[in-house]
Design a protein around this motif. Structure first.
Motif, PDB file in Angstrom:
ATOM      1  N   UNK A  20      24.041   2.541 124.501  1.00 49.39           N
ATOM      2  CA  UNK A  20      24.876   2.733 123.319  1.00 49.39           C
ATOM      3  C   UNK A  20      24.602   4.073 122.659  1.00 49.39           C
ATOM      4  N   UNK A  21      23.338   4.424 122.462  1.00 48.27           N
ATOM      5  CA  UNK A  21      23.008   5.671 121.779  1.00 48.27           C
ATOM      6  C   UNK A  21      23.506   6.884 122.553  1.00 48.27           C
ATOM      7  N   UNK A  22      23.456   6.833 123.873  1.00 46.00           N
ATOM      8  CA  UNK A  22      23.993   7.943 124.671  1.00 46.00           C
ATOM      9  C   UNK A  22      25.496   8.084 124.439  1.00 46.00           C
ATOM     10  N   UNK A  29      21.247   7.566 109.845  1.00 49.38           N
ATOM     11  CA  UNK A  29      21.030   8.817 109.106  1.00 49.38           C
ATOM     12  C   UNK A  29      20.263   9.857 109.915  1.00 49.38           C
ATOM     13  N   UNK A  30      19.208   9.414 110.588  1.00 50.34           N
ATOM     14  CA  UNK A  30      18.421  10.341 111.405  1.00 50.34           C
ATOM     15  C   UNK A  30      19.243  10.871 112.579  1.00 50.34           C
ATOM     16  N   UNK A  31      19.885   9.975 113.317  1.00 58.45           N
ATOM     17  CA  UNK A  31      20.618  10.388 114.515  1.00 58.45           C
ATOM     18  C   UNK A  31      21.818  11.258 114.152  1.00 58.45           C
ATOM     19  N   UNK A  32      22.431  10.987 113.007  1.00 56.05           N
ATOM     20  CA  UNK A  32      23.567  11.792 112.551  1.00 56.05           C
ATOM     21  C   UNK A  32      23.133  13.225 112.274  1.00 56.05           C
ATOM     22  N   UNK A  33      22.067  13.385 111.517  1.00 54.66           N
ATOM     23  CA  UNK A  33      21.590  14.731 111.181  1.00 54.66           C
ATOM     24  C   UNK A  33      21.135  15.471 112.436  1.00 54.66           C
ATOM     25  N   UNK A  34      20.551  14.762 113.371  1.00 57.00           N
ATOM     26  CA  UNK A  34      20.002  15.395 114.566  1.00 57.00           C
ATOM     27  C   UNK A  34      21.079  15.760 115.586  1.00 57.00           C
ATOM     28  N   UNK A  81      22.071  13.436 127.501  1.00 63.56           N
ATOM     29  CA  UNK A  81      22.401  12.479 126.448  1.00 63.56           C
ATOM     30  C   UNK A  81      21.461  11.281 126.469  1.00 63.56           C
ATOM     31  N   UNK A  82      21.096  10.837 127.670  1.00 63.80           N
ATOM     32  CA  UNK A  82      20.159   9.721 127.753  1.00 63.80           C
ATOM     33  C   UNK A  82      18.774  10.117 127.257  1.00 63.80           C
ATOM     34  N   UNK A  83      18.359  11.353 127.517  1.00 65.93           N
ATOM     35  CA  UNK A  83      17.085  11.811 126.986  1.00 65.93           C
ATOM     36  C   UNK A  83      17.131  11.892 125.463  1.00 65.93           C
ATOM     37  N   UNK A  84      18.276  12.295 124.923  1.00 68.38           N
ATOM     38  CA  UNK A  84      18.434  12.324 123.473  1.00 68.38           C
ATOM     39  C   UNK A  84      18.443  10.898 122.911  1.00 68.38           C
ATOM     40  N   UNK A  85      19.075   9.973 123.642  1.00 66.24           N
ATOM     41  CA  UNK A  85      19.064   8.576 123.228  1.00 66.24           C
ATOM     42  C   UNK A  85      17.641   8.037 123.197  1.00 66.24           C
ATOM     43  N   UNK A  86      16.845   8.418 124.183  1.00 61.46           N
ATOM     44  CA  UNK A  86      15.446   8.002 124.197  1.00 61.46           C
ATOM     45  C   UNK A  86      14.719   8.533 122.968  1.00 61.46           C
ATOM     46  N   UNK A  87      15.002   9.770 122.594  1.00 63.53           N
ATOM     47  CA  UNK A  87      14.340  10.362 121.439  1.00 63.53           C
ATOM     48  C   UNK A  87      14.686   9.599 120.158  1.00 63.53           C
ATOM     49  N   UNK A 130       6.924   1.970 129.590  1.00 65.82           N
ATOM     50  CA  UNK A 130       7.188   1.718 131.010  1.00 65.82           C
ATOM     51  C   UNK A 130       8.606   1.206 131.210  1.00 65.82           C
ATOM     52  N   UNK A 131       9.057   0.290 130.335  1.00 65.41           N
ATOM     53  CA  UNK A 131      10.412  -0.248 130.460  1.00 65.41           C
ATOM     54  C   UNK A 131      11.444   0.843 130.191  1.00 65.41           C
ATOM     55  N   UNK A 132      11.206   1.695 129.199  1.00 66.37           N
ATOM     56  CA  UNK A 132      12.123   2.802 128.923  1.00 66.37           C
ATOM     57  C   UNK A 132      12.232   3.711 130.146  1.00 66.37           C
TER      58      UNK A 132
END
Length: 563
Positions: free
Chosen positions: A428-430, A524-529, A501-507, A481-483
């Protein structure tokens, strides 16, 4: 409109037609709302944080003693349904992108909930294009051109339009005054109301809204004051607006009467926002004892005891006050399954909607046009020729303990439950970073609320070192490990852009689910980033103050003109 408010600055990129929405007059209207209410908004958000700390430190939730008189007074009622809101048996929630807007308006639903909140990734382009699509929909000029050249247009039968703005906790970084971002709630509400309120009235309906993530009756009072000022500034008769409040935070469940009371001249009902409510339960009690730890997210249903107590109280409270009680969304995505699975999913939706109608709800949400007819049929079996069942009252006995206790809930956490939360969050985050706010994942329609459950549960399980049914405890090593394993599967064969995008989603997941404290929301965090226009993005570590810039209101404005 006559106001001396200064002109705000638009810092976002001006794409085609944006000037039709971002007119000087519309921006001054939004600025007038922000000038009047920014201080109170900041105070109420700080009150949220203080209350959260109190609960984390052991304070118990209960009905408010200072408002007992409001709850005990049987004489007051909310306003009658606005024109077009009499029959709400099926409400289709869909983002306001152009294609989905056309499909929603042609769906046959009674209501189209045009969602600028959880089903929309709030990039600048998405936010203003959503306003443009609503502008065109209100004027009957909305069309969509398919890739094959076919043009989709809107038929004669159109659902009543209800818009959901973003919540009080979010800001809009692309519109500023003296460098301070505006409230995203006031931007979404203000632009839509300014351009469409009178036109909607002329069409025989009105400006209608869903209010998300309200946590107290004081926040509902703030919305009511916003409505009064907005109507005053544009010469709209007071009491024209109708709002339905989503009861999707556990603190709001203890103040349903009070929320209706504060909005009684503008209110049309309450909605059982199930996914955010489950997330709110986890977030509210994340630091408390293991007795508050929820099981795998798919094991928490509307028949789970604490959820059933909440919906019973919601229906009873609404009908006591003459308001509509609206059920939560069916999240299945019925178009991406084999026929057997599809029919099974549709059967589950049918059973759920029949149960809701039998329990007294007046209507319900669906998240896909293919579910509209099922929902309408399920409610018709109970309603018959009536529009609603607001006259139905059932004897209930719901206590404060019933709303929070997990007695009767199997608190089992499995390795698959952990893996599902990680996988869903990453996928979803990606997609969210790429601009999509509603995403079909594993035959379910995921939005920001369902992913909030996933990442908050991961944090809570990690905080408590919860034991899995298979034996091991949830540790950071296990989660890492699961991530790694899920990312390896998800990025196999992808190009660099999509892998990034997946690496950013992980972050985002690591920042909001694996850190020392649980942020109230990931958005809020993901929006600003990641979502604001690139020249405005912040780099390096972000502090809490970096994502709360819209709350940095000058002292002189803290007690705004509409206090």
């Amino acid at each position: 409109m006559n106001t001396a408010t200064r002109n705000p600055t638009v810092r976002g990129t001006m794409h085609p037609r944006f000037e039709e929405i971002l007119t000087p007059e519309a921006l001054r209207f939004v600025a007038a709302l922000d000038d009047a209410f920014a201080g109170r908004r900041a105070e109420l958000l700080q009150a949220r944080r203080l209350r959260s700390r109190e609960i984390s430190n052991g304070a118990n939730l209960d009905f408010l003693p200072e408002t007992e008189q409001i709850r005990a007074d049987d004489s007051w009622q909310v306003a009658p349904p606005g024109p077009g809101l009499e029959d709400r048996r099926c409400e289709l929630v869909a983002p306001a992108n152009r294609k989905m807007a056309v499909h929603a308006l042609n769906s046959g639903a009674n209501i189209w909930l045009a969602d600028l909140e959880d089903a929309t990734a709030p990039s600048w382009q998405n936010v203003i294009e959503g306003q443009l699509n609503l502008y065109d929909a209100v004027r009957g000029t909305l069309t969509y051109d398919e890739a094959d050249g076919a043009r989709l247009s809107v038929g004669d039968h159109r659902p009543t339009l209800v818009m959901r703005p973003r919540g009080w906790h979010l800001c809009e970084k692309h519109i500023v005054l003296d460098g301070r971002p505006f409230s995203a709630s006031l931007v979404d509400f203000g632009l839509y109301f300014f351009h469409n309120a009178q036109r909607l009235i002329d069409l025989g309906h009105g400006p209608y809204f869903y209010l998300p993530k309200v946590e107290s009756h004081l926040e509902a009072r703030l919305w009511n004051d916003v409505f009064e000022l907005a109507q005053q500034l544009l010469g709209i008769p007071q009491g024209t607006i109708r709002a339905t409040v989503l009861i999707e935070t556990i603190t709001a469940a203890f103040e349903m009467d009070e929320i209706l009371y504060e909005l009684r001249e503008h209110c049309s009902g309450l909605n059982a926002g199930r996914w955010d409510y489950i997330f709110s339960y986890v977030r509210t009690f994340a630091h408390r004892g293991e007795e508050f730890v929820l099981p795998d997210r798919d094991k928490v249903t509307m028949t789970t005891p604490f959820m059933r107590a909440y919906t019973q109280l919601l229906v009873d409270t609404c009908h006591k006050r003459g308001a509509h009680a609206i059920g939560g969304p069916a999240a299945v995505n019925p178009t991406r399954q084999d026929e057997e699975s599809r029919h099974r999913a549709l059967g589950l939706v049918r059973s759920e909607k029949e149960r809701e109608a039998a329990e007294g709800f007046d209507g319900s949400w669906v998240a896909h046009p293919a579910l509209v007819e099922i929902c309408q049929t399920a409610y018709a079996s109970v309603l018959g020729t009536r529009h609603d069942q607001r006259d139905v009252r059932r004897a209930i006995d719901v206590t404060a303990a019933d709303l929070v206790s997990l007695n009767g809930t199997q608190q089992t956490i499995t390795l698959q439950g952990v893996r599902t939360n990680v996988s869903v969050a990453l996928r979803y985050l990606a997609a969210w970073i790429g601009g999509r706010g509603a995403v079909a994942i594993d035959n379910l329609m995921e939005d920001a609320a369902t992913v909030e459950i996933s990442r908050a549960q991961l944090w809570q399980w990690l905080f408590h070192n919860s034991q899995l049914a298979e034996g091991p405890q949830v540790t950071r090593d296990l989660l890492d490990r699961i991530v790694d394993e899920e990312l390896a599967k998800l990025t196999r064969g992808l190009d660099d852009r999509h892998s990034k995008r997946y690496e950013q989603a992980r972050q985002i997941l690591e920042e909001t689910a694996f850190g020392d404290y649980l942020p109230g929301f990931f958005t809020p965090y993901a929006y600003v980033r990641y979502l604001i226009d690139r020249p405005l993005r912040m780099s390096g570590p972000l502090s809490k103050e970096d994502v709360r810039q819209s709350e940095q209101v000058a002292a002189a404005r803290t007690n705004g003109t509409a206090a």
